[in-house]
Scaffold this motif. Structure first.
Motif, PDB file in Angstrom:
ATOM      1  N   MET A   1       0.818  -1.201   0.000  1.00  0.00           N
ATOM      2  CA  MET A   1       0.000   0.000   0.000  1.00  0.00           C
ATOM      3  C   MET A   1       0.855   1.256   0.000  1.00  0.00           C
ATOM      4  SD  MET A   1      -3.028   1.006  -0.116  1.00  0.00           S
ATOM      5  CE  MET A   1      -4.323   2.011   0.439  1.00  0.00           C
ATOM      6  N   ARG A   2       1.940   1.235   0.800  1.00  0.00           N
ATOM      7  CA  ARG A   2       2.804   2.411   0.866  1.00  0.00           C
ATOM      8  C   ARG A   2       3.449   2.700  -0.470  1.00  0.00           C
ATOM      9  NH1 ARG A   2       5.686   0.581   6.365  1.00  0.00           N
ATOM     10  NH2 ARG A   2       3.938   0.981   7.741  1.00  0.00           N
ATOM     11  N   ARG A  84      11.083   4.842   5.809  1.00  0.00           N
ATOM     12  CA  ARG A  84      10.182   5.647   6.627  1.00  0.00           C
ATOM     13  C   ARG A  84       9.535   6.661   5.687  1.00  0.00           C
ATOM     14  NH1 ARG A  84      14.251   5.880  11.553  1.00  0.00           N
ATOM     15  NH2 ARG A  84      13.532   4.012  12.616  1.00  0.00           N
ATOM     16  N   PRO A  85       8.475   7.330   6.127  1.00  0.00           N
ATOM     17  CA  PRO A  85       7.735   8.229   5.225  1.00  0.00           C
ATOM     18  C   PRO A  85       8.592   9.285   4.516  1.00  0.00           C
ATOM     19  CG  PRO A  85       6.460   7.845   7.200  1.00  0.00           C
ATOM     20  CD  PRO A  85       7.802   7.184   7.419  1.00  0.00           C
ATOM     21  N   LEU A  86       9.513   9.909   5.228  1.00  0.00           N
ATOM     22  CA  LEU A  86      10.335  10.951   4.610  1.00  0.00           C
ATOM     23  C   LEU A  86      11.184  10.384   3.467  1.00  0.00           C
ATOM     24  CD1 LEU A  86      10.859  13.974   4.950  1.00  0.00           C
ATOM     25  CD2 LEU A  86      12.782  13.399   6.421  1.00  0.00           C
ATOM     26  N   GLY A  87      11.726   9.212   3.647  1.00  0.00           N
ATOM     27  CA  GLY A  87      12.507   8.563   2.590  1.00  0.00           C
ATOM     28  C   GLY A  87      11.651   8.183   1.402  1.00  0.00           C
ATOM     29  N   ALA A 140      16.467  11.871   5.476  1.00  0.00           N
ATOM     30  CA  ALA A 140      15.989  10.561   5.918  1.00  0.00           C
ATOM     31  C   ALA A 140      17.137   9.595   6.141  1.00  0.00           C
ATOM     32  CB  ALA A 140      15.008   9.991   4.886  1.00  0.00           C
ATOM     33  N   LEU A 141      18.105   9.576   5.238  1.00  0.00           N
ATOM     34  CA  LEU A 141      19.239   8.667   5.373  1.00  0.00           C
ATOM     35  C   LEU A 141      20.116   9.042   6.554  1.00  0.00           C
ATOM     36  CD1 LEU A 141      20.193   8.165   1.631  1.00  0.00           C
ATOM     37  CD2 LEU A 141      19.176   6.471   3.172  1.00  0.00           C
ATOM     38  N   LEU A 142      20.330  10.330   6.755  1.00  0.00           N
ATOM     39  CA  LEU A 142      21.145  10.775   7.891  1.00  0.00           C
ATOM     40  C   LEU A 142      20.469  10.481   9.221  1.00  0.00           C
ATOM     41  CD1 LEU A 142      22.516  14.139   6.489  1.00  0.00           C
ATOM     42  CD2 LEU A 142      23.784  12.020   6.854  1.00  0.00           C
ATOM     43  N   GLY A 143      19.136  10.460   9.188  1.00  0.00           N
ATOM     44  CA  GLY A 143      18.390  10.182  10.412  1.00  0.00           C
ATOM     45  C   GLY A 143      17.963   8.736  10.537  1.00  0.00           C
ATOM     46  N   GLY A 144      18.579   7.862   9.755  1.00  0.00           N
ATOM     47  CA  GLY A 144      18.185   6.449   9.815  1.00  0.00           C
ATOM     48  C   GLY A 144      16.902   6.208   9.073  1.00  0.00           C
TER      49      GLY A 144
END
Length: 148
Positions: A1-2, A84-87, A140-144
Motif C-alpha cells: 500500500m505504501r 520511513r515516510p520521509l525517505g 531521511a538517510l542521515l536520520g536512519g
C-alpha cells in the motif's frame, strides 16, 4: 500500500512537470520571455540538450541511458525498500522528476526548462522535485531513513 502512494506521488510529479512544460511551450514560443513579480521570476523557454546547468550538451545519449537506469533503480527502491515516510516521499519526488526529464530527452532530445530566478540557471518542475526529493532523502538517510 505504501509503495502505491509513492508511485502515485511520482506520477503526479511527472504529470505536473509534463503539463507545465506543455503550457510553457505554448505560452513562450520562439524562446520568448516574460517577467513576473517585479522581475523576481521570469518565464524563459530554454532547450537544454545537456545535463544539469547545460553541461555536456553533446552527450544526450549518455544522459538518456543514465536517466533510465536512475528511474529504474528508484522504482525498485520504492517497490522493495522499507523506507520511513520521509525517505519514501523523497524517493517518489526523485523518481517523478527524473522520469519527467527522461521523457523530454527521449521525446525531443533535450529538456525543456522555463523557470528563471535571479542567480539560478533556468529550470523546470522536474528539477524542483529532484532537488527537494534529494534533500528529503538525504535527511531521511542521515536520520536512519530505513524502517526497522
Amino acid at each position: 500500500m505504501r509503495s502505491r502512494r509513492s508511485f502515485l506521488l511520482a506520477a503526479a510529479v511527472l504529470a505536473l512537470d509534463q503539463g507545465t512544460k506543455a503550457w510553457a511551450g505554448r505560452t513562450l514560443p520562439g524562446g520568448g520571455s516574460r517577467s513576473y513579480l517585479g522581475g523576481l521570476v521570469r518565464l524563459t523557454l530554454v532547450h537544454n540538450p545537456g545535463g544539469a546547468f547545460g553541461l555536456f550538451p553533446e552527450h544526450s545519449g549518455a544522459f538518456i541511458a543514465v536517466s533510465a537506469v536512475v528511474v529504474a533503480a528508484l522504482a525498485v527502491l520504492l517497490l522493495l525498500g522499507r523506507w520511513r515516510p520521509l525517505g519514501r516521499v523523497g524517493s517518489a519526488l526523485l523518481l517523478g522528476g527524473a522520469a519527467g526529464n527522461l521523457v523530454d530527452r527521449v521525446q525531443w532530445g533535450y529538456v525543456l526548462d522555463f523557470l528563471q530566478v535571479p542567480g539560478l540557471p533556468v529550470f523546470n518542475a522536474a528539477d524542483v522535485a529532484i532537488v527537494v526529493g534529494a534533500g528529503l532523502l538525504a535527511v531521511a538517510l542521515l536520520g536512519g531513513g530505513k524502517a526497522k
